[in-house]
Design a protein around this motif. Sequence first.
Motif, mmCIF file in Angstrom:
data_model
loop_
_atom_site.group_PDB
_atom_site.id
_atom_site.type_symbol
_atom_site.label_atom_id
_atom_site.label_comp_id
_atom_site.label_asym_id
_atom_site.label_seq_id
_atom_site.Cartn_x
_atom_site.Cartn_y
_atom_site.Cartn_z
ATOM 1 N N ILE A 201 0.835 -1.226 0.000
ATOM 2 C CA ILE A 201 0.000 0.000 0.000
ATOM 3 C C ILE A 201 0.859 1.261 0.000
ATOM 4 N N LEU A 202 2.169 1.132 -0.234
ATOM 5 C CA LEU A 202 3.020 2.323 -0.362
ATOM 6 C C LEU A 202 2.574 3.087 -1.599
ATOM 7 N N THR A 203 2.214 4.342 -1.430
ATOM 8 C CA THR A 203 1.601 5.127 -2.504
ATOM 9 C C THR A 203 2.368 6.434 -2.675
ATOM 10 N N SER A 204 2.429 6.912 -3.882
ATOM 11 C CA SER A 204 3.137 8.172 -4.146
ATOM 12 C C SER A 204 2.219 9.364 -3.826
ATOM 13 N N LEU A 205 2.813 10.429 -3.247
ATOM 14 C CA LEU A 205 2.035 11.652 -2.981
ATOM 15 C C LEU A 205 2.506 12.750 -3.928
ATOM 16 N N PRO A 206 1.680 13.050 -4.973
ATOM 17 C CA PRO A 206 2.126 14.046 -5.957
ATOM 18 C C PRO A 206 2.096 15.466 -5.393
ATOM 19 N N LYS A 207 3.018 16.308 -5.886
ATOM 20 C CA LYS A 207 3.010 17.735 -5.538
ATOM 21 C C LYS A 207 2.005 18.423 -6.452
ATOM 22 N N PRO A 208 1.295 19.434 -5.949
ATOM 23 C CA PRO A 208 0.304 20.129 -6.796
ATOM 24 C C PRO A 208 0.899 20.639 -8.114
ATOM 25 N N GLY A 209 2.182 21.073 -8.101
ATOM 26 C CA GLY A 209 2.752 21.635 -9.344
ATOM 27 C C GLY A 209 3.595 20.635 -10.126
ATOM 28 N N GLY A 210 3.451 19.354 -9.852
ATOM 29 C CA GLY A 210 4.274 18.337 -10.535
ATOM 30 C C GLY A 210 5.346 17.786 -9.613
ATOM 31 N N GLY A 211 5.834 16.596 -9.903
ATOM 32 C CA GLY A 211 6.807 15.920 -9.025
ATOM 33 C C GLY A 211 6.066 15.265 -7.864
ATOM 34 N N GLU A 212 6.832 14.732 -6.897
ATOM 35 C CA GLU A 212 6.160 14.112 -5.753
ATOM 36 C C GLU A 212 6.839 14.498 -4.442
ATOM 37 N N PHE A 213 6.049 14.548 -3.365
ATOM 38 C CA PHE A 213 6.594 14.834 -2.039
ATOM 39 C C PHE A 213 7.358 13.618 -1.513
ATOM 40 N N GLY A 214 6.882 12.433 -1.889
ATOM 41 C CA GLY A 214 7.459 11.200 -1.370
ATOM 42 C C GLY A 214 6.398 10.115 -1.416
ATOM 43 N N LYS A 215 6.638 9.027 -0.679
ATOM 44 C CA LYS A 215 5.657 7.934 -0.644
ATOM 45 C C LYS A 215 5.090 7.814 0.759
ATOM 46 N N PHE A 216 3.900 7.185 0.839
ATOM 47 C CA PHE A 216 3.302 7.012 2.165
ATOM 48 C C PHE A 216 2.495 5.725 2.209
ATOM 49 N N PHE A 217 2.303 5.208 3.408
ATOM 50 C CA PHE A 217 1.458 4.029 3.596
ATOM 51 C C PHE A 217 0.012 4.510 3.628
ATOM 52 N N SER A 218 -0.734 4.155 2.581
ATOM 53 C CA SER A 218 -2.061 4.735 2.376
ATOM 54 C C SER A 218 -3.151 3.937 3.102
ATOM 55 N N LEU A 219 -3.822 4.592 4.035
ATOM 56 C CA LEU A 219 -4.935 3.926 4.742
ATOM 57 C C LEU A 219 -6.103 3.653 3.785
ATOM 58 N N ASP B 83 13.683 10.211 4.489
ATOM 59 C CA ASP B 83 14.145 9.334 3.396
ATOM 60 C C ASP B 83 13.029 9.045 2.392
ATOM 61 N N GLY B 84 12.236 10.082 2.095
ATOM 62 C CA GLY B 84 11.201 9.923 1.072
ATOM 63 C C GLY B 84 9.931 9.235 1.546
ATOM 64 N N ILE B 85 9.831 8.913 2.842
ATOM 65 C CA ILE B 85 8.593 8.327 3.383
ATOM 66 C C ILE B 85 7.906 9.370 4.258
ATOM 67 N N LEU B 86 6.628 9.624 3.966
ATOM 68 C CA LEU B 86 5.865 10.599 4.759
ATOM 69 C C LEU B 86 5.041 9.875 5.821
ATOM 70 N N TYR B 87 4.964 10.465 7.006
ATOM 71 C CA TYR B 87 4.160 9.873 8.085
ATOM 72 C C TYR B 87 3.840 10.945 9.127
ATOM 73 N N PRO B 88 2.763 10.735 9.903
ATOM 74 C CA PRO B 88 2.374 11.750 10.883
ATOM 75 C C PRO B 88 3.398 11.873 12.005
ATOM 76 N N ASP B 89 3.620 13.093 12.440
ATOM 77 C CA ASP B 89 4.428 13.345 13.633
ATOM 78 C C ASP B 89 3.681 12.768 14.832
ATOM 79 N N SER B 90 4.402 12.144 15.739
ATOM 80 C CA SER B 90 3.834 11.732 17.026
ATOM 81 C C SER B 90 4.978 11.778 18.007
ATOM 82 N N VAL B 91 4.688 12.026 19.271
ATOM 83 C CA VAL B 91 5.782 12.267 20.212
ATOM 84 C C VAL B 91 5.415 11.795 21.605
ATOM 85 N N VAL B 92 6.389 11.214 22.287
ATOM 86 C CA VAL B 92 6.225 11.015 23.728
ATOM 87 C C VAL B 92 7.277 11.882 24.404
ATOM 88 N N GLY B 93 6.882 12.490 25.510
ATOM 89 C CA GLY B 93 7.786 13.412 26.194
ATOM 90 C C GLY B 93 7.858 13.092 27.669
#
Length: 898
Positions: free
Chosen positions: A10-28, A197-207
Amino acid sequence: MSPENAFKGILTSLPKPGGGEFGKFFSLPALNDPRIDRLPYSIRILLESAIRNCDNFQVTKDDVEKIIDWENTSPKQVEIPFKPARVLLQDFTGVPAVVDLACMRDAMKNLNSDPKKINPLVPVDLVVDHSVQVDVARSENAVQANMEFEFQRNQERFAFLKWGSSAFHNMLVVPPGSGIVHQVNLEYLGRVVFNTDGILYPDSVVGTDSHTTMIDGLGVAGWGVGGIEAEAAMLGQPMSMVLPGVVGFKLTGKLRDGVTATDLVLTVTQMLRKHGVVGKFVEFYGEGMGQLPLADRATIANMSPEYGATMGFFPVDHVTLQYLKLTGRSDETVSMIEEYLRANKMFVDYNEPEQERSYSSYLQLDLADVEPCISGPKRPHDRVPLKDMKADWHACLENQVGFKGFAVPKQEQDKVAKFSFHGQPAELKHGSVVIAAITSCTNTSNPSVMLGAGLVAKKACELGLEVKPWVKTSLAPGSGVVTKYLQQSGLQKYLNQQGFHIVGYGCTTCIGNSGDLDESVATAITENDIVAAAVLSGNRNFEGRVHPLTRANYLASPPLVVAYALAGTVDIDFEKEPIGTGKDGKGVYFKDIWPSNEEIAEVVQSSVLPDMFKSTYEAITKGNPMWNQLSVPTSTLYSWDPNSTYIHEPPYFKNMTMEPPGPHGVKDAYCLLNFGDSITTDHISPAGSIHKDSPAAKYLLERGVDRKDFNSYGSRRGNDEVMARGTFANIRIVNKLLNGEVGPKTVHIPTGEKLYVFDAAMRYKAAGHETIVLAGAEYGSGSSRDWAAKGPMLLGVKAVIAKSFERIHRSNLVGMGIIPLCFKPGEDADTLGLAGHERYTINLPNKVSEIRPGQDITVTTDTGKSFTCTVRFDTEVELAYFDHGGILPYVIRNLIKQ
């Protein structure tokens, strides 16, 4: 991401609005599972993390299925692994974390393994300068003076952290003077979406601070964990957690004129406390949320620990994106965040029909129903509407001693203590305000309440009102941005005129760093037994925390702090009584100095500007002259200084072998302390000043440290010798073994002697006796403080038997190898007739495979009593930690095996 990820399909490419791609992501959406559409947003973040980290070892396909099936699994207390995207430390908890990492490197070397294997595997953001002691308050140069004092006093600690930032990879250290960790996290560190490294994912943090939850206001899933858990997360261990229920909290309408974000958060805190949200997520939604500025959301999210939830989460919407732009995040970054969250069904768009999400339970609040209020005098959830405050205060004076009572005899209630304050006549009564502090991460990052406070000060100055000089006033913003907008608006000068000078950027009064009161004021309070008050814009007001001499402590919005400072007392009805007399000789009332929402909005609009955030945080990367001048070694292993009273090598890994020690029961243990309900981590391991007669003071004096240089327990968390002596050293602690006497002592049962807790514990240890602690409900509530578990372990405590535990503290006890046990419902030490003079035996199997999470075991005493308790090892992973003698030895042994 490991190459054998079970969901690589399910790794999917995320296109940039003006062309190219931001990276890939695990698509829910690519999973094509209708159950995902019904999941709360907060649970989708846990799901994405499980999918991305699914290696079928640490995280399995079964774990992913449990999260997708949340509607059915969450009521069943199922356990899931969670790997946060990053870890956040502040310096007080950062020092012991870096001490432990350095210590683990030594242990690796001693076990003939490579010390460099000990390195954070996820990004670690460490913000130094969590706290500022308010030694210098009412002066123009307070910031510089307090900063120089902090550096002089904490140079060794700061140098140690600077060593850590170069010795360990993946660790960003934000130097002192930048601000409170949570505000820096909100305005600067929070990524919202990572691109690694080209993989997009939500920020999450424990402090390692319980108010890490403030970041939930930005749509970043974050919460506080013990320092011990944080260290394991840094080292790549998945955090084991029970899949939480989620309370859906619907907001409608908007706040009325004159009502602040603080009034809202105190109302929400009380509602959620009543509803019962411990161990749950709270997720806000509804059209009222769209009306709520991000700073107000952050204020509500910040106080999650006070209402007991793991998170108070606000999913990302247009308001979040506006805030990211305001705080200087680039257009490209904001565009990437929006595109990713929309593509992965994690973005709230109020223009689209609302999808029906499922929640475990529901609450609703019409924002128009919120009224001005404060909370106190001893707990954050004891909310008092402003209009009822005078009556409530009188009831508190009258009531028997408790959370809402001081038991002041009738004839003493109107007592006036007259004294001379630097040559001018002064007086104090019960309820007189002696500390007024605009402080704490909860409110100081909220421009509307901070500028509101400035407007109150301005109106008061113009009408001729002045704060009495014996009220200790201070202003500690959460970051330099606040100073910039207070100056831009022209309001700082009025705050200065009323004594609210900026003292520094960090935690102050809220954590007990209020500094000394003037001697004449302190004497007037103690000699006349006055119930003096502190009013602060903080989030914690437990007894003995703010200042030893303020028995009544009220949480209030920054503008209300100014109003109460001007009134000089909490014994006032703002609707009917004047606050003071103006220069025209007439009474000035609350309504005369209170700004309208419109006035506040206007000042916010014209004074809070993006460039302020950019310039403030550009300075962070450059450091400051005092930090940059610290010279530190560049070695892999730390050279411990045996004479240091700040940084000391702890004994956790002494004589450690590759074989786990296995589980242990408890045999014929004495009761070290016998407590009632609501014993906080502040009682167990205070962060504030070191009392002059305490065992810690004795230790420091013996090593040539002057009393003026004692500093606080918080600042000495890198020294186990000081912290062990500071365990159970809170001056307000109530131990039933002392029959009503208050203070940090206990009875040594074999001899009947009354000793400091540390001295009694050492005597038991020397004689080879184990000890346990008896407690009531909510044991370990308050700040997530790893020393509240490390300290008892060093004292030789083997088990704590309580009615219930606070979430983080229970896991910390497990992390240090202490057994947490719960009495059966309806039972406690009193109902079972336990006085604490008995000897206790806890029978546990000697093989970890024979212990189940949450199983019942029998406790017996030498007086012939026996009762059943539940063992609070909640997961299989926790049992593994117990088998290894704690979480850190477990990690070391696993790293060596790899």
